[in-house]
Design a protein around this motif. Structure first.
Motif, PDB file in Angstrom:
ATOM      1  N   ILE A   1      95.732  28.901  57.399  1.00  0.00           N
ATOM      2  CA  ILE A   1      96.467  27.799  58.054  1.00  0.00           C
ATOM      3  C   ILE A   1      97.146  28.258  59.348  1.00  0.00           C
ATOM      4  O   ILE A   1      97.433  27.437  60.217  1.00  0.00           O
ATOM      5  CB  ILE A   1      97.493  27.094  57.120  1.00  0.00           C
ATOM      6  N   THR A   2      97.394  29.572  59.482  1.00  0.00           N
ATOM      7  CA  THR A   2      98.020  30.054  60.723  1.00  0.00           C
ATOM      8  C   THR A   2      96.979  30.593  61.704  1.00  0.00           C
ATOM      9  O   THR A   2      97.300  30.879  62.853  1.00  0.00           O
ATOM     10  CB  THR A   2      99.034  31.195  60.444  1.00  0.00           C
ATOM     11  N   GLY A   3      95.730  30.766  61.230  1.00  0.00           N
ATOM     12  CA  GLY A   3      94.692  31.341  62.091  1.00  0.00           C
ATOM     13  C   GLY A   3      94.916  32.822  62.344  1.00  0.00           C
ATOM     14  O   GLY A   3      94.594  33.343  63.410  1.00  0.00           O
ATOM     15  N   ALA A   4      95.452  33.506  61.333  1.00  0.00           N
ATOM     16  CA  ALA A   4      95.716  34.949  61.492  1.00  0.00           C
ATOM     17  C   ALA A   4      94.420  35.741  61.584  1.00  0.00           C
ATOM     18  O   ALA A   4      93.387  35.350  61.039  1.00  0.00           O
ATOM     19  CB  ALA A   4      96.531  35.454  60.302  1.00  0.00           C
ATOM     20  N   ASN A   5      94.480  36.851  62.310  1.00  0.00           N
ATOM     21  CA  ASN A   5      93.388  37.833  62.294  1.00  0.00           C
ATOM     22  C   ASN A   5      94.026  39.217  62.415  1.00  0.00           C
ATOM     23  O   ASN A   5      95.248  39.328  62.574  1.00  0.00           O
ATOM     24  CB  ASN A   5      92.365  37.524  63.396  1.00  0.00           C
ATOM     25  N   PRO A   6      93.215  40.276  62.351  1.00  0.00           N
ATOM     26  CA  PRO A   6      93.830  41.616  62.349  1.00  0.00           C
ATOM     27  C   PRO A   6      94.641  41.932  63.602  1.00  0.00           C
ATOM     28  O   PRO A   6      95.443  42.872  63.606  1.00  0.00           O
ATOM     29  CB  PRO A   6      92.618  42.552  62.217  1.00  0.00           C
ATOM     30  N   LEU A   7      94.474  41.168  64.694  1.00  0.00           N
ATOM     31  CA  LEU A   7      95.200  41.457  65.936  1.00  0.00           C
ATOM     32  C   LEU A   7      96.400  40.543  66.164  1.00  0.00           C
ATOM     33  O   LEU A   7      97.143  40.702  67.126  1.00  0.00           O
ATOM     34  CB  LEU A   7      94.250  41.322  67.141  1.00  0.00           C
ATOM     35  N   SER A   8      96.584  39.549  65.274  1.00  0.00           N
ATOM     36  CA  SER A   8      97.690  38.615  65.537  1.00  0.00           C
ATOM     37  C   SER A   8      99.039  39.222  65.164  1.00  0.00           C
ATOM     38  O   SER A   8      99.114  40.237  64.466  1.00  0.00           O
ATOM     39  CB  SER A   8      97.470  37.274  64.853  1.00  0.00           C
ATOM     40  N   LYS A   9     100.109  38.585  65.630  1.00  0.00           N
ATOM     41  CA  LYS A   9     101.453  39.139  65.441  1.00  0.00           C
ATOM     42  C   LYS A   9     102.187  38.383  64.339  1.00  0.00           C
ATOM     43  O   LYS A   9     102.256  38.830  63.201  1.00  0.00           O
ATOM     44  CB  LYS A   9     102.212  39.065  66.768  1.00  0.00           C
ATOM     45  N   ASP A  10     102.707  37.201  64.653  1.00  0.00           N
ATOM     46  CA  ASP A  10     103.483  36.440  63.669  1.00  0.00           C
ATOM     47  C   ASP A  10     102.621  35.984  62.489  1.00  0.00           C
ATOM     48  O   ASP A  10     103.074  35.996  61.337  1.00  0.00           O
ATOM     49  CB  ASP A  10     104.120  35.223  64.342  1.00  0.00           C
ATOM     50  N   GLU A  11     101.393  35.569  62.790  1.00  0.00           N
ATOM     51  CA  GLU A  11     100.489  35.081  61.739  1.00  0.00           C
ATOM     52  C   GLU A  11     100.150  36.216  60.765  1.00  0.00           C
ATOM     53  O   GLU A  11     100.072  36.013  59.549  1.00  0.00           O
ATOM     54  CB  GLU A  11      99.187  34.538  62.355  1.00  0.00           C
ATOM     55  N   TRP A  12      99.941  37.388  61.302  1.00  0.00           N
ATOM     56  CA  TRP A  12      99.656  38.599  60.523  1.00  0.00           C
ATOM     57  C   TRP A  12     100.834  38.889  59.591  1.00  0.00           C
ATOM     58  O   TRP A  12     100.670  39.152  58.404  1.00  0.00           O
ATOM     59  CB  TRP A  12      99.449  39.741  61.522  1.00  0.00           C
ATOM     60  N   LYS A  13     102.033  38.809  60.185  1.00  0.00           N
ATOM     61  CA  LYS A  13     103.248  39.068  59.403  1.00  0.00           C
ATOM     62  C   LYS A  13     103.378  38.073  58.246  1.00  0.00           C
ATOM     63  O   LYS A  13     103.619  38.455  57.098  1.00  0.00           O
ATOM     64  CB  LYS A  13     104.472  38.971  60.325  1.00  0.00           C
ATOM     65  N   LEU A  14     103.210  36.801  58.566  1.00  0.00           N
ATOM     66  CA  LEU A  14     103.376  35.761  57.540  1.00  0.00           C
ATOM     67  C   LEU A  14     102.349  35.912  56.414  1.00  0.00           C
ATOM     68  O   LEU A  14     102.687  35.759  55.238  1.00  0.00           O
ATOM     69  CB  LEU A  14     103.247  34.373  58.177  1.00  0.00           C
ATOM     70  N   SER A  15     101.120  36.212  56.762  1.00  0.00           N
ATOM     71  CA  SER A  15     100.058  36.325  55.752  1.00  0.00           C
ATOM     72  C   SER A  15     100.351  37.470  54.784  1.00  0.00           C
ATOM     73  O   SER A  15     100.226  37.323  53.563  1.00  0.00           O
ATOM     74  CB  SER A  15      98.694  36.561  56.413  1.00  0.00           C
ATOM     75  N   ASN A  16     100.758  38.613  55.345  1.00  0.00           N
ATOM     76  CA  ASN A  16     101.070  39.761  54.484  1.00  0.00           C
ATOM     77  C   ASN A  16     102.355  39.545  53.689  1.00  0.00           C
ATOM     78  O   ASN A  16     102.460  39.950  52.528  1.00  0.00           O
ATOM     79  CB  ASN A  16     101.156  41.047  55.319  1.00  0.00           C
ATOM     80  N   LEU A  17     103.313  38.873  54.307  1.00  0.00           N
ATOM     81  CA  LEU A  17     104.558  38.563  53.611  1.00  0.00           C
ATOM     82  C   LEU A  17     104.291  37.622  52.435  1.00  0.00           C
ATOM     83  O   LEU A  17     104.899  37.739  51.362  1.00  0.00           O
ATOM     84  CB  LEU A  17     105.540  37.927  54.600  1.00  0.00           C
TER      85      LEU A  17
END
Ligand SMILES: [Zn+2]
Ligand SMILES: [Zn+2]
Length: 239
Positions: free
Chosen positions: A150-166
């Motif tokens: 839903i955030t469009g995260a990928n291995p290079l993203s910043k906030d989206e990366w954080k939210l997905s792992n959190l």
């Protein structure tokens, strides 16, 4: 030995759960595998043959459903004969019901279908036994897949990366705190609840989620924690 009414994928008869795993042959591919469940007519279906059938049902029900309650949707899928008591089918089920509810709430059906298909591809990499062998319950990972999509995260993203792992971390914490042994229903419910809380906290989105979950699957689960499970319901009957 335990009997229940969930039906055999081959003939629709009752399934019986043995106390031990024994060698059996898959009705579809004829390969030998270890199983603790056969139908009363002796049919067994191996995981390799079963998972695509389950994925198809999960995907189609979630695409067609208009429900905004991921727990209601999860329970309706868990009652399908294609979805066994335990198994990696739940690794796709968790992100699928969350994506369906989220996009139903936002009224974005096209996006919903695309994201559910992506979740299916991603979840196919999560094998059975992740919880015990990798210390990484895959129902919890399913909530990380949900937030990533839903955030469009990928291995290079910043906030989206954080939210997905959190998100995964938060679900794993909840799952770990109840303790083992495995229960794909318990860890799915816990992870879905955490994802719903996470949406509220980080996205100000409120899913109308079932609050008081009374598990109907405990009669099928030899390892049920019973009174030590937050969803145990003594009066529940086999689905
Ligand atoms: Zn059968
Ligand atoms: Zn097979």
């Amino acid at each position: 030995m335990m009997y229940h009414k969930a039906s055999c994928l081959v003939c629709g008869a009752e399934l019986k759960y043995e106390d031990n795993y024994t060698k059996t042959r898959c009705h579809f591919c004829q390969e030998e595998f270890e199983s603790d469940v056969t139908c009363i007519n002796g049919h067994s279906v191996c995981g390799k043959c079963r998972r695509p059938l389950a994925d198809e049902v999960i995907s189609q029900v979630c695409i067609d459903s208009e429900s905004k309650d991921p727990i209601e949707l999860a329970v309706s899928l868990m009652k399908k004969p294609e979805v066994p008591m335990h198994g990696p089918e739940h690794h796709f089920l968790v992100p699928a019901v969350l994506l369906a509810s989220y996009y139903n709430l936002r009224n974005e059906p096209d996006l919903k279908e695309r994201r559910i298909k992506s979740a299916q591809r991603r979840a196919s990499n999560l094998l059975g036994g992740f919880c015990g062998f990798y210390g990484n319950d895959a129902a919890a990972v399913g909530t990380g897949i949900f937030i990533s999509l839903i955030t469009g995260a990928n291995p290079l993203s910043k906030d989206e990366w954080k939210l997905s792992n959190l998100m995964t971390a938060t679900s794993l914490f909840a799952v770990a705190n109840v303790g083992g042994p495995r229960c794909c229903k318990r860890t799915s419910f816990l992870s879905i609840i955490e994802a719903s809380n996470f949406l509220h906290e980080h996205f100000e989105i409120e899913l109308p989620i079932t609050k008081d979950i009374k598990c109907v699957f405990s009669p099928l689960n030899k390892e049920c924690l019973k009174d030590n499970c937050p969803f145990y319901n003594e009066t529940s009957k086999s689905p």
